[in-house]
Design a protein around this motif. Sequence first.
Motif, PDB file in Angstrom:
ATOM      1  N   THR A 325      -4.990 -55.416   0.094  1.00  0.00           N
ATOM      2  CA  THR A 325      -6.290 -55.667  -0.541  1.00  0.00           C
ATOM      3  C   THR A 325      -6.809 -54.379  -1.200  1.00  0.00           C
ATOM      4  OG1 THR A 325      -7.339 -55.386   1.633  1.00  0.00           O
ATOM      5  CG2 THR A 325      -6.941 -57.632   0.896  1.00  0.00           C
ATOM      6  N   ARG A 326      -6.511 -53.232  -0.578  1.00  0.00           N
ATOM      7  CA  ARG A 326      -6.949 -51.956  -1.190  1.00  0.00           C
ATOM      8  C   ARG A 326      -6.293 -51.780  -2.558  1.00  0.00           C
ATOM      9  NH1 ARG A 326      -6.047 -48.489   2.858  1.00  0.00           N
ATOM     10  NH2 ARG A 326      -3.929 -47.992   2.201  1.00  0.00           N
ATOM     11  N   ALA A 327      -5.008 -52.096  -2.640  1.00  0.00           N
ATOM     12  CA  ALA A 327      -4.301 -51.943  -3.915  1.00  0.00           C
ATOM     13  C   ALA A 327      -4.938 -52.853  -4.976  1.00  0.00           C
ATOM     14  CB  ALA A 327      -2.827 -52.291  -3.733  1.00  0.00           C
ATOM     15  N   TYR A 328      -5.314 -54.074  -4.554  1.00  0.00           N
ATOM     16  CA  TYR A 328      -5.932 -55.004  -5.524  1.00  0.00           C
ATOM     17  C   TYR A 328      -7.274 -54.445  -6.006  1.00  0.00           C
ATOM     18  CZ  TYR A 328      -7.093 -59.367  -7.845  1.00  0.00           C
ATOM     19  OH  TYR A 328      -7.393 -60.301  -8.811  1.00  0.00           O
ATOM     20  N   VAL A 329      -8.066 -53.964  -5.031  1.00  0.00           N
ATOM     21  CA  VAL A 329      -9.385 -53.408  -5.380  1.00  0.00           C
ATOM     22  C   VAL A 329      -9.212 -52.250  -6.369  1.00  0.00           C
ATOM     23  CG1 VAL A 329     -11.351 -52.093  -4.462  1.00  0.00           C
ATOM     24  CG2 VAL A 329     -10.503 -54.102  -3.221  1.00  0.00           C
ATOM     25  N   GLN A 330      -8.258 -51.362  -6.056  1.00  0.00           N
ATOM     26  CA  GLN A 330      -8.100 -50.174  -6.894  1.00  0.00           C
ATOM     27  C   GLN A 330      -7.587 -50.530  -8.294  1.00  0.00           C
ATOM     28  OE1 GLN A 330      -5.788 -47.828  -4.167  1.00  0.00           O
ATOM     29  NE2 GLN A 330      -7.619 -46.876  -3.274  1.00  0.00           N
ATOM     30  N   ARG A 331      -6.709 -51.502  -8.355  1.00  0.00           N
ATOM     31  CA  ARG A 331      -6.197 -51.941  -9.670  1.00  0.00           C
ATOM     32  C   ARG A 331      -7.339 -52.524 -10.510  1.00  0.00           C
ATOM     33  NH1 ARG A 331      -1.421 -53.559 -12.155  1.00  0.00           N
ATOM     34  NH2 ARG A 331      -1.503 -55.549 -13.246  1.00  0.00           N
ATOM     35  N   GLN A 332      -8.143 -53.372  -9.875  1.00  0.00           N
ATOM     36  CA  GLN A 332      -9.255 -53.993 -10.613  1.00  0.00           C
ATOM     37  C   GLN A 332     -10.342 -52.981 -10.941  1.00  0.00           C
ATOM     38  OE1 GLN A 332      -9.352 -56.673 -12.186  1.00  0.00           O
ATOM     39  NE2 GLN A 332      -7.418 -57.440 -11.385  1.00  0.00           N
ATOM     40  N   ALA A 333     -10.450 -51.944 -10.120  1.00  0.00           N
ATOM     41  CA  ALA A 333     -11.495 -50.935 -10.349  1.00  0.00           C
ATOM     42  C   ALA A 333     -11.238 -50.162 -11.647  1.00  0.00           C
ATOM     43  CB  ALA A 333     -11.550 -49.966  -9.163  1.00  0.00           C
ATOM     44  N   THR A 334      -9.989 -50.178 -12.131  1.00  0.00           N
ATOM     45  CA  THR A 334      -9.696 -49.470 -13.381  1.00  0.00           C
ATOM     46  C   THR A 334     -10.351 -50.183 -14.564  1.00  0.00           C
ATOM     47  OG1 THR A 334      -7.712 -50.769 -13.845  1.00  0.00           O
ATOM     48  CG2 THR A 334      -7.427 -48.766 -12.491  1.00  0.00           C
ATOM     49  N   GLY A 335     -10.658 -51.472 -14.382  1.00  0.00           N
ATOM     50  CA  GLY A 335     -11.281 -52.241 -15.462  1.00  0.00           C
ATOM     51  C   GLY A 335     -10.270 -52.692 -16.510  1.00  0.00           C
ATOM     52  N   ARG A 336      -8.974 -52.409 -16.302  1.00  0.00           N
ATOM     53  CA  ARG A 336      -7.979 -52.741 -17.322  1.00  0.00           C
ATOM     54  C   ARG A 336      -7.272 -54.075 -17.075  1.00  0.00           C
ATOM     55  NH1 ARG A 336      -3.975 -49.184 -17.082  1.00  0.00           N
ATOM     56  NH2 ARG A 336      -4.798 -47.741 -15.534  1.00  0.00           N
ATOM     57  N   PHE A 337      -7.633 -54.717 -15.958  1.00  0.00           N
ATOM     58  CA  PHE A 337      -6.905 -55.952 -15.619  1.00  0.00           C
ATOM     59  C   PHE A 337      -7.849 -57.128 -15.347  1.00  0.00           C
ATOM     60  CE2 PHE A 337      -4.506 -52.243 -14.297  1.00  0.00           C
ATOM     61  CZ  PHE A 337      -3.323 -52.429 -15.002  1.00  0.00           C
ATOM     62  N   VAL A 338      -8.951 -57.135 -16.066  1.00  0.00           N
ATOM     63  CA  VAL A 338      -9.963 -58.179 -15.829  1.00  0.00           C
ATOM     64  C   VAL A 338      -9.383 -59.574 -16.045  1.00  0.00           C
ATOM     65  CG1 VAL A 338     -12.272 -58.994 -16.447  1.00  0.00           C
ATOM     66  CG2 VAL A 338     -11.725 -56.587 -16.625  1.00  0.00           C
ATOM     67  N   HIS A 339      -8.554 -59.710 -17.081  1.00  0.00           N
ATOM     68  CA  HIS A 339      -7.964 -61.027 -17.362  1.00  0.00           C
ATOM     69  C   HIS A 339      -7.171 -61.522 -16.143  1.00  0.00           C
ATOM     70  CE1 HIS A 339      -4.982 -57.997 -18.324  1.00  0.00           C
ATOM     71  NE2 HIS A 339      -4.054 -58.910 -18.075  1.00  0.00           N
ATOM     72  N   GLU A 340      -6.552 -60.561 -15.448  1.00  0.00           N
ATOM     73  CA  GLU A 340      -5.761 -60.910 -14.265  1.00  0.00           C
ATOM     74  C   GLU A 340      -6.698 -61.390 -13.139  1.00  0.00           C
ATOM     75  OE1 GLU A 340      -2.433 -58.032 -13.391  1.00  0.00           O
ATOM     76  OE2 GLU A 340      -3.639 -57.872 -11.553  1.00  0.00           O
ATOM     77  N   PHE A 341      -7.800 -60.674 -12.943  1.00  0.00           N
ATOM     78  CA  PHE A 341      -8.785 -61.095 -11.933  1.00  0.00           C
ATOM     79  C   PHE A 341      -9.322 -62.487 -12.267  1.00  0.00           C
ATOM     80  CE2 PHE A 341     -13.540 -60.964 -10.985  1.00  0.00           C
ATOM     81  CZ  PHE A 341     -13.399 -61.513  -9.713  1.00  0.00           C
ATOM     82  N   PHE A 342      -9.627 -62.707 -13.538  1.00  0.00           N
ATOM     83  CA  PHE A 342     -10.160 -64.013 -13.935  1.00  0.00           C
ATOM     84  C   PHE A 342      -9.157 -65.124 -13.603  1.00  0.00           C
ATOM     85  CE2 PHE A 342     -13.793 -63.331 -17.207  1.00  0.00           C
ATOM     86  CZ  PHE A 342     -14.400 -62.434 -16.349  1.00  0.00           C
ATOM     87  N   SER A 343      -7.918 -64.876 -13.927  1.00  0.00           N
ATOM     88  CA  SER A 343      -6.915 -65.915 -13.664  1.00  0.00           C
ATOM     89  C   SER A 343      -6.715 -66.094 -12.146  1.00  0.00           C
ATOM     90  CB  SER A 343      -5.641 -65.547 -14.422  1.00  0.00           C
ATOM     91  OG  SER A 343      -4.521 -65.860 -13.689  1.00  0.00           O
ATOM     92  N   ASP A 344      -6.727 -64.987 -11.386  1.00  0.00           N
ATOM     93  CA  ASP A 344      -6.610 -65.077  -9.924  1.00  0.00           C
ATOM     94  C   ASP A 344      -7.802 -65.829  -9.332  1.00  0.00           C
ATOM     95  OD1 ASP A 344      -4.301 -63.591  -9.965  1.00  0.00           O
ATOM     96  OD2 ASP A 344      -5.292 -61.689  -9.496  1.00  0.00           O
ATOM     97  N   PHE A 345      -8.998 -65.509  -9.835  1.00  0.00           N
ATOM     98  CA  PHE A 345     -10.205 -66.151  -9.294  1.00  0.00           C
ATOM     99  C   PHE A 345     -10.141 -67.660  -9.531  1.00  0.00           C
ATOM    100  CE2 PHE A 345     -14.677 -67.377  -9.009  1.00  0.00           C
ATOM    101  CZ  PHE A 345     -15.071 -66.706  -7.864  1.00  0.00           C
ATOM    102  N   ALA A 346      -9.724 -68.025 -10.743  1.00  0.00           N
ATOM    103  CA  ALA A 346      -9.613 -69.453 -11.072  1.00  0.00           C
ATOM    104  C   ALA A 346      -8.641 -70.136 -10.092  1.00  0.00           C
ATOM    105  CB  ALA A 346      -9.136 -69.615 -12.512  1.00  0.00           C
ATOM    106  N   GLN A 347      -7.507 -69.499  -9.873  1.00  0.00           N
ATOM    107  CA  GLN A 347      -6.500 -70.107  -8.969  1.00  0.00           C
ATOM    108  C   GLN A 347      -7.030 -70.241  -7.543  1.00  0.00           C
ATOM    109  OE1 GLN A 347      -2.520 -68.450  -8.728  1.00  0.00           O
ATOM    110  NE2 GLN A 347      -2.487 -68.227 -10.942  1.00  0.00           N
ATOM    111  N   SER A 348      -7.686 -69.199  -7.053  1.00  0.00           N
ATOM    112  CA  SER A 348      -8.193 -69.246  -5.673  1.00  0.00           C
ATOM    113  C   SER A 348      -9.331 -70.254  -5.544  1.00  0.00           C
ATOM    114  CB  SER A 348      -8.668 -67.858  -5.226  1.00  0.00           C
ATOM    115  OG  SER A 348      -7.565 -66.995  -5.103  1.00  0.00           O
ATOM    116  N   MET A 349     -10.127 -70.409  -6.595  1.00  0.00           N
ATOM    117  CA  MET A 349     -11.205 -71.401  -6.536  1.00  0.00           C
ATOM    118  C   MET A 349     -10.629 -72.817  -6.478  1.00  0.00           C
ATOM    119  SD  MET A 349     -14.248 -70.172  -6.213  1.00  0.00           S
ATOM    120  CE  MET A 349     -15.261 -71.600  -6.548  1.00  0.00           C
ATOM    121  N   VAL A 350      -9.541 -73.041  -7.205  1.00  0.00           N
ATOM    122  CA  VAL A 350      -8.904 -74.368  -7.156  1.00  0.00           C
ATOM    123  C   VAL A 350      -8.458 -74.651  -5.721  1.00  0.00           C
ATOM    124  CG1 VAL A 350      -6.866 -75.677  -7.885  1.00  0.00           C
ATOM    125  CG2 VAL A 350      -8.207 -74.429  -9.582  1.00  0.00           C
TER     126      VAL A 350
END
Length: 374
Positions: A325-350
């Motif tokens: 989870t730390r690696a995920y937080v740090q990757r997203q904290a760069t702000g360069r992978f928002v599209h990836e977070f959006f797609s992950d969030f959509a999948q987890s919400m489903v």
Amino acid sequence: MNNMAWSSLMSRIRSRTMSALMMVLLVSVGGAMAAGGQLEMDFYSNTCPHVEAIVRDEMVKILKEAPSLAGPLLRLHFHDCFVRVHTLLFRVPSLYSRLIIMHLEMNEYRIKKLFQGCDGSVLLDSTPTNTAEKDATPNLTLRGFGSVQRIKDRLEQACPGTVSCADILALMARDAVVLANGPSWPVSLGRRDGRVSMANETTQLPPPTANFTRLVQMFGAKGLDIKDLVVLSGGHTLGTAHCNLFSDRLYNFTGANNDADVDPALDAAYLARLKSRCRSLADNTTLNEMDPGSFLSFDASYYRLVAKRRGLFHSDSQLLANPVTRAYVQRQATGRFVHEFFSDFAQSMVKMSTVDVLTGAQGEIRNKCYLVNN
Ligand code: HEM
């Protein structure tokens, strides 16, 4: 009856009872799988073809009037899905069970039905004989009930007795995120409304004080994994929180209850800022933006905060306690992978929005979201 005949009878009883139980379990598990499978994208295509457009239209109006409701409406769906009511499904009634009780001194078998996650039970009001989920401590800060009923009323006009409150919640959560500039996802429909809502079942909701192990357990109990945990926690990019839900981190982290008793996982500068807003442990009214500056918009900045040890809850800070989870937080904290977070969030919400749903002939379609039908 001699000893051999008696033991042969008992062994037949045991074996038949076990078969009966196995059958019931298989039916029950099969039912659970079928229940999940019955949700469909076009479930209302004949009975209420414009359901999604109606919900969207009303959500646009609701959020225009009160933009701060986006967070609460997402949270309502989460709290609905995470509380699973355990209802009694079956007792083995026959001669076998009576014999078992008489001769083996066992109780009646009871098979419990483990359904009723996303079933709109969070919306039900308490009655004189029952305290509902809504009135349990973790839910006292929920908001947006009136908006759900507003959409239900519109749908009742368009297609009476057709669309469940559970489906409405799932659609509203999705639209809340989309209208806050977040991702969209397909919402399969056909959830039925539960008839049971019990305050004491809300212990299934993760508390803000939870550590990593507990969070993993609580998400795991809903079929959600570590990735879902770190991704769905990103929902804290929206909304606000009351001081008393994290002030133990400021004043009473170990129970010593003094100014120095702080959560070491909290950034010192942020701690000072939070203390200036939340003046005491007792403050249960002051609201704090969970993602200061962008609490009305869905983005990845929650992870920037968590990476800087500025997550509001201890549970948020715990995402740094595990390498994955730390690696995920740090990757997203760069702000360069928002599209990836959006797609992950959509999948987890489903995934989350299909936890233990009622389908088919189970439950009912409520007339009012806060009341079971007669
Ligand atoms: C990981 C475990 C979680 C914990 C311990 C937790 C805890 C909390 C707490 C204590 C609040 C503050 C409520 C208040 O003071 O009014 C809150 C707010 C919120 N939570 Fe969570 N939450 C968790 C996961 C989630 C998930 C999975 C979602 C959605 C996907 C979510 C969405 C929200 C939203 C949108 C708010 C803001 C509500 C508002 O503005 O009124 N949370 N959460």
